[in-house]
Structures are given as structure tokens and as C-alpha cells.
Design a protein around this motif. Sequence first.
Motif, PDB file in Angstrom:
ATOM      1  N   THR A 667       0.869  -1.183   0.000  1.00 15.98           N
ATOM      2  CA  THR A 667       0.000   0.000   0.000  1.00 15.98           C
ATOM      3  C   THR A 667       0.899   1.224   0.000  1.00 15.98           C
ATOM      4  OG1 THR A 667      -1.597  -1.166   1.397  1.00 15.98           O
ATOM      5  CG2 THR A 667      -1.822   1.216   1.275  1.00 15.98           C
ATOM      6  N   ALA A 668       0.639   2.166  -0.900  1.00 13.35           N
ATOM      7  CA  ALA A 668       1.446   3.392  -0.904  1.00 13.35           C
ATOM      8  C   ALA A 668       0.711   4.457  -0.111  1.00 13.35           C
ATOM      9  CB  ALA A 668       1.688   3.853  -2.326  1.00 13.35           C
ATOM     10  N   GLU A 669       1.414   5.094   0.812  1.00 10.79           N
ATOM     11  CA  GLU A 669       0.809   6.162   1.615  1.00 10.79           C
ATOM     12  C   GLU A 669       1.058   7.503   0.933  1.00 10.79           C
ATOM     13  OE1 GLU A 669       3.038   5.993   5.268  1.00 10.79           O
ATOM     14  OE2 GLU A 669       1.553   4.703   6.207  1.00 10.79           O
ATOM     15  N   GLY A 670       0.241   8.483   1.259  1.00  9.72           N
ATOM     16  CA  GLY A 670       0.527   9.878   0.886  1.00  9.72           C
ATOM     17  C   GLY A 670       0.445  10.169  -0.605  1.00  9.72           C
ATOM     18  N   ILE A 671      -0.490   9.514  -1.312  1.00  9.15           N
ATOM     19  CA  ILE A 671      -0.650   9.838  -2.741  1.00  9.15           C
ATOM     20  C   ILE A 671      -1.398  11.177  -2.838  1.00  9.15           C
ATOM     21  CG2 ILE A 671      -1.633   9.085  -4.952  1.00  9.15           C
ATOM     22  CD1 ILE A 671      -1.369   6.211  -3.982  1.00  9.15           C
ATOM     23  N   GLU A 672      -0.740  12.179  -3.416  1.00  7.87           N
ATOM     24  CA  GLU A 672      -1.357  13.506  -3.467  1.00  7.87           C
ATOM     25  C   GLU A 672      -1.648  13.943  -4.899  1.00  7.87           C
ATOM     26  OE1 GLU A 672       1.090  16.214  -1.238  1.00  7.87           O
ATOM     27  OE2 GLU A 672       0.570  15.269   0.664  1.00  7.87           O
ATOM     28  N   THR A 673      -0.976  13.320  -5.861  1.00  8.58           N
ATOM     29  CA  THR A 673      -1.189  13.766  -7.244  1.00  8.58           C
ATOM     30  C   THR A 673      -1.562  12.571  -8.119  1.00  8.58           C
ATOM     31  OG1 THR A 673       1.085  13.359  -7.903  1.00  8.58           O
ATOM     32  CG2 THR A 673       0.618  15.532  -6.967  1.00  8.58           C
ATOM     33  N   GLU A 674      -2.148  12.942  -9.246  1.00  9.52           N
ATOM     34  CA  GLU A 674      -2.552  11.908 -10.184  1.00  9.52           C
ATOM     35  C   GLU A 674      -1.311  11.202 -10.732  1.00  9.52           C
ATOM     36  OE1 GLU A 674      -5.108  13.356 -13.163  1.00  9.52           O
ATOM     37  OE2 GLU A 674      -5.257  11.385 -14.101  1.00  9.52           O
ATOM     38  N   GLN A 675      -0.262  12.025 -10.949  1.00  5.75           N
ATOM     39  CA  GLN A 675       0.986  11.460 -11.475  1.00  5.75           C
ATOM     40  C   GLN A 675       1.513  10.351 -10.564  1.00  5.75           C
ATOM     41  OE1 GLN A 675       4.094  14.315 -11.274  1.00  5.75           O
ATOM     42  NE2 GLN A 675       5.573  13.081 -12.398  1.00  5.75           N
ATOM     43  N   GLN A 676       1.486  10.632  -9.256  1.00 12.63           N
ATOM     44  CA  GLN A 676       1.957   9.616  -8.285  1.00 12.63           C
ATOM     45  C   GLN A 676       1.090   8.368  -8.368  1.00 12.63           C
ATOM     46  OE1 GLN A 676       1.576  11.910  -4.724  1.00 12.63           O
ATOM     47  NE2 GLN A 676       3.663  12.729  -4.809  1.00 12.63           N
ATOM     48  N   ARG A 677      -0.197   8.577  -8.429  1.00 14.61           N
ATOM     49  CA  ARG A 677      -1.115   7.440  -8.454  1.00 14.61           C
ATOM     50  C   ARG A 677      -0.850   6.553  -9.673  1.00 14.61           C
ATOM     51  NH1 ARG A 677      -5.730   5.846 -10.866  1.00 14.61           N
ATOM     52  NH2 ARG A 677      -6.006   7.743 -12.073  1.00 14.61           N
ATOM     53  N   LEU A 678      -0.707   7.230 -10.857  1.00 15.02           N
ATOM     54  CA  LEU A 678      -0.484   6.468 -12.093  1.00 15.02           C
ATOM     55  C   LEU A 678       0.830   5.699 -12.027  1.00 15.02           C
ATOM     56  CD1 LEU A 678      -1.726   9.076 -14.696  1.00 15.02           C
ATOM     57  CD2 LEU A 678      -2.698   6.809 -14.223  1.00 15.02           C
ATOM     58  N   HIS A 679       1.836   6.410 -11.513  1.00 16.11           N
ATOM     59  CA  HIS A 679       3.149   5.800 -11.410  1.00 16.11           C
ATOM     60  C   HIS A 679       3.094   4.526 -10.557  1.00 16.11           C
ATOM     61  CE1 HIS A 679       7.512   7.206 -11.928  1.00 16.11           C
ATOM     62  NE2 HIS A 679       7.457   5.902 -11.907  1.00 16.11           N
TER      63      HIS A 679
END
Length: 727
Positions: A667-679
Amino acid sequence: MARQTPVRVGVCHNPPKVFWDESHHPAGFFPELIQAIAQQEGWSLEFVECDWPNCLASLEQGDLDLMLDVSYSPKRDRRFDFNREVVFASWSVVYARRGTQIESILDLDGKKIAVLEDGIQYESLKTMAREFDIQPLFVPVPDYFALFHLLESGKVDGGVVNRFFPTQVEPKNVVKTNILIKPDQVHFATPEGQNDDLLSAIDRHLAIMKSSPNSIYYQASDRWLAGLDIQPVNWRRMRQLGILATSLIATGFMGLILLWNHTLRREIQARNLIQARLQHDALHDDLTGLPNRTQLLQRLEQILQKPQREAHRLALLFIDLDQFKVVNDSLGHLVGDQLLLEMAHRLRCLNAANCLIARLGGDEFVVLLEQLADIHAAVQVAEWILQTLKIPLWLNGHEVCLGGSIGIVWGSERYQRPAELIRDADIAMYRAKTNGRSRYAIFIPDMLAQASQRLSLENELRKALDQQEFVLHYQPIVNLTTQELVGLEALVRWQHPQKGLRSPAEFIPVAEETGLIVPLGWWVMETAAQQLRRWQVTFSQATNLTVSVNVSAAQLLEPNFVERVDGILTRTGLGGKSLMLEITESLLIDHASSTCQQLQRLQDRQIGISIDDFGTGYSSFSYLHKLPLTTLKIDRAFTRDLSDSDKSPKIVETMIVLARQIGLKSTAEGIETEQQRLHLQKLGCDFGQGYWFDRPQPVAVVHQRLAEAIWFCRKDPLFQGGTILPR
Ligand code: C2E
Ligand code: MG
Ligand code: MG
């Protein structure tokens, strides 16, 4: 020619040979002898109090000129100079705890045997153990009082005691064995290459005294050393006394007076020894034998009364073991005691001159350093202690790392009273703890104000718990592939009546320090379980949701942790597989062996275990594999780096691959941007959590989102409508 400077003589507490009497004067055989010699030589004597290992260390460093009652050994001969004339010969006896099978030297194999630290018996016994191919577990102690205390309380099986130590009043449950440890020869000692004049004068006087039956040597020996091996009265002895009495009547009145005198003297001697023991006990810690708070305060009082320049060259180091409470509660008090004994032993190895090491109680120790050039010297000592505490030890099959936090206070005109110095060192220690433990902090006056704020925070927190001022917010955890909501993390907030909503960062550290985290943690778990169960009953889509609850070390290590979790599941009706416990990586590292069994029992109930803030500690991968875990929660610092084009996503990728290979979800914590999520989605991360999906929200908002089957309103090109629900 008389000496110009006083002779500094080390006096430790070893009655009847040498000790401090009730009016705090040196007494016993050796002081009497040396005082007589000094008088004839025109020396002035300055007696310095120290425990045995420190006396030897100070002598070696030349901070003492002369030490009494030192047994000769070739090893010691390399450290000190000895006078030639043997003062007397001695030997030691093994005492055993009643009921322990110690009848011959071979019986010491595998037994815990207390020995005087840096004592001659220690060396002899080690050699004997080698020769007989046995392995006793040696427990070094600073003096015989500490040794008998350990024996009486069953913390050791046996102990080696000098034959002169007064044991007529035999300690409870302790018996004398027939095992004698190598005879030794007792001398005076001086620092290597110094004070030859003292030694040759002592030899001259001793030779004369020993040749004259009425000399002070024989008088002192009669006064202090005679008759100490006499056993409690028995019938044989009674018969001897009878014969003695008959002959006394026959020899008349003079004889009677002589006997009366002798008995009186023996009684006075016995009383002196008992008082010496009481005096010792009043100033020393029972368990470790170190000076206690009273002795520390007395010493500080003396220093503060000195002229200003001297009073200000002191430093007080306040040491507190990290996580001691957790070890004590989880592994038991006996293990806790052993940890404290080990701590005392390691501190004693400090061997610094002008240094007093005290135990204040619990896991709090103080090192008082005097006559320092500047504060750097104190910092060096603090660094030495931190290094020493890092060496792990094995206790009852558990590897335990002591680790400690140190507060340093430097003497200044600000300090009028000893308690103020201790208070400020304590405050600095607390700062070292909050700065991340296993470090030192130097006191500055600003800390005092902050400490009083902290104290009021602690009081407010207690009240808040009573008055139920805490609330839970819930943050969604989302499947990154399907965009479905899979769970909610319960995050505590404090609804302060005046200051409004306060974040956990403001109060969790204090709650952890004070132990309040335990009742708070149970409240969070019960409330979150109850809430999810309600949502599961209300919304059919919520049936498979999990609720994640953060669990602190103190709570997880409670002996009945699993039973209490069972209680919550039963009361709320929540299934084990709907509960996920988040524990930090550092908790796992620090308490690996003690938590493994707990985790296994939780897994048996299908309760999930997440490693929170993964990547911030230093877990070894092979070791993670062995634990019954469910998920790795990658710390948000790594998610943040994904938006930085300079930083390679390699670390995150490695973590995700690692998790998959050892059968865990990520689980990735602290996703704040769409770019991070896609990555993260591309890297194959299973779940995500962060502001991009939603912030932690109060119950009413979560309820609304669930009711409307919409979790967020952002546009997501990859996902039609950008909704997580309905599935
Ligand atoms: P945590 O368990 O790692 O919780 C995640 C924290 O990250 C939460 O902070 C959450 O609000 C924050 N967060 C979530 N998404 C984002 C994001 O996209 N960006 C940023 N910058 N932050 C995000 P919160 O609620 O302030 O909690 C902080 C920590 O306090 C938690 O970290 C946890 O260690 C502790 N904590 C919170 N509630 C409890 C509790 O009930 N018991 C215990 N023992 N600790 C708790
Ligand atoms: Mg968490
Ligand atoms: Mg976290």
C-alpha cells in the motif's frame, strides 16, 4: 621529611577491614593502621569515598595516592605498586542460596555466581573455572552488600565473599559452603611509579609493628578481625563456655573483668558493623549497589556549597533506558532487573575520575562528573555511554538492545539546589527522547518552559481520556487497479474544548511517553471496530471493507493483547478479517522475538497486519519473510519522491517487488497527485491512500460518502466518472 600535600586514601565499604562508620569517618582495621603510621610520619590523610571498581580506577589514574586492602596478583602488579610486607593473608568463601546444590567447585558450572567487580576472587575463580572446565555465569557486583542482596532475593545462585566480611548475622536463605577460593595476600597499593616514599614508610612501620606483640597492628587486628569466623552458638561451644566460666571463677575477679571488657568490645564492634550496614543501605540502591538518590543529593549539596568556580565545573548526565517499560512488562520483572544490573555494570566500566554513578529508581541513572575542563568532556562521556548501550545482550533467550537517552546539564550560578540540577538534566533527557532516542541533549533554559507545557499537556490528556474528547476520522484505502474502496484507516483526533481539533502529531508522542497510549489505543480499536460493524450492517457494499487501526508498541506488548482484541471482536460483532492492525517497522525491529508469537495468534484469527511507514526503519528482508504479515505500507516520503523527476523510482519499485515476492500486498501512503497514483499503479502497487483520494474525514462525512456510494469527485481519465463506489 614530612609530605607537603595530603595523602589521598581511597576508602570503599568492606567492613571490618575498612568502611565508613555512622558519623561518616573511616573505620576498621586498615584506617586504624594507616592513621597510626601517618601520625608517626607526619602525613595528613584525606579519605576519599568510592566503591571498589572506582577506587581502583582512581588509583590507576593517580587521583588517589594510596589504596588500602588490595590483594596482590601479577595482573594488578602491572597496574599498581604494592608494599613489600604482607599485611595479612586471607581467602574467600563461596556462599550459596539455600537449596542450591553447591558442594564442590564443579557445582558452580552453569550457575549464576556474584563476584566483586575487579576483585581478586573474580580472577582466581575464572582461572579455576578454566582448569576445571566449568562455566559459571559471573555477575559482577560493586560490594558485598549488593552481593548478599542478590543472593537473598534469588537473583544469583552463589557468591564469593572475603572471609572477613561479617556474616555472623547470616543473611536469610544463604548458607556458607565448604568451597574456599585461593588464599591471597593483602597489601597497600599506590599508582604505578608514584609514591614509593609512602610504600617504603609503610613497610618500615609494618615490620616494626609485626615484631612487637603489643603494637597497634595486633591491637587493631584484635579489635576488628579476631573472632569473625565464629559460628552461631552450639552445644560444643556452650560446653567450651562452661569450661571457660569455671576457669574464670577460679582465676578470680580480674579475669571476670577482662572477659566482660572483651565481650563489651565485641558487642560494640558488632553494633558498629550493623550500623555500617544500615548506613550503607541508606545510601545505596538495593538492586545494583550503586549510590542512590540520597547519596547523589548529598554529594551535590556538598559541591554547591563549594566556592563558585568549583561548583560550576560539574556536569550531570541523566540517563533513561529507551523502552525499558515495554521490556519489563512483556518479559517480566526478573528480566527487567537483569537489564538494570547489566546497565549498572556497563556504566561502572566508565572508570572516569571524579565521577559518581547513581541509580535514581526505575530505569533512571545519573552520572555526576566533577572538575571538568568544559562541557565537551561531558559530551564525550555521553557519547561513550550511548555506544556502550548499543551493544545488545541476551536475556532469557531474548536479544535485547538497551539503548538510552541522555540529558546533560552543566553547572552554573543559576543552580542553588541539587534538585534543580536533576530536574533540568531530566528535561534535557526528555528532549533527547523526543528527538528520536539513543542520543543526548544539552539543557538550555528554553526547555524548562517547554517542559512545563508538556506537563500540562499530559494532565490535559488524562482529562481528555476521562471526558471522551477523542474522535476518529477515517481515510479511504483504495485498490489501485480497480479503484475500489477496500478499507478505511482510523486516525485519532483530539476535540479540544478550547483549542479545537488537534492532530495526533501534537499528542501521540506524549501519550506514548506517559503510557496513556495504551488506554487510548484500546478506545480507538473498540470505537473503530464498532463503527465499521455499523457501516457493514447499514451498507451492503461495506461488507468486505477493513478498518485499519494503528497499534503502539506498549499496547501490542501487553501480555493479554490478543485476548483483549478477541473481546472487542466479540462485543462489536466484527469479523477478524475486517480488522487490520498497523504496527511500525521500528516496533518490529526492536521487539522481534517478543512480538512474533502475538502476530501468529492474530493471523490465526485472520486479522491483518500492516507494517506502517515502511522504509523508514532498517528491517532485514529475510527477516520480514519469517513474520506473519499481510501488507507493507510504503512511507509517504517515497511516494513524494515519485513526483521528483531527478529521483529514481527504483526504491519504491524494489519495495513493491519485495512485498510481492514474500507474499505480501503493498500500500502506498501519501498519494497527493494523479501522477503519483499512475506511477504507483504502473509499478504494480496494490493499494493506495492519500489526499488525492480523500483526506481523513469525520464519521458523518464518511457515512454520507458511503450512502451516496461516491467516494471522491475528481476526474480520472483512466476511470470513468472517477468514482470508487459502487462496485
Ligand atoms: P500513519 O498511521 O502513517 O497515518 C497516516 C498519516 O498520513 C495521517 O496523519 C494522514 O492524515 C496522513 N496522510 C494521509 N494521506 C496523506 C497525504 O496524501 N499527504 C500527507 N502529507 N499526509 C497524508 P495523521 O492523521 O496526522 O496521523 C499521523 C500519525 O499519527 C499516524 O501516521 C499514526 O502514526 C499516528 N496515529 C494516528 N492515529 C493513531 C492512533 O489511533 N493510534 C496510534 N498509536 N497512532 C495514531
Ligand atoms: Mg497508520
Ligand atoms: Mg504511515
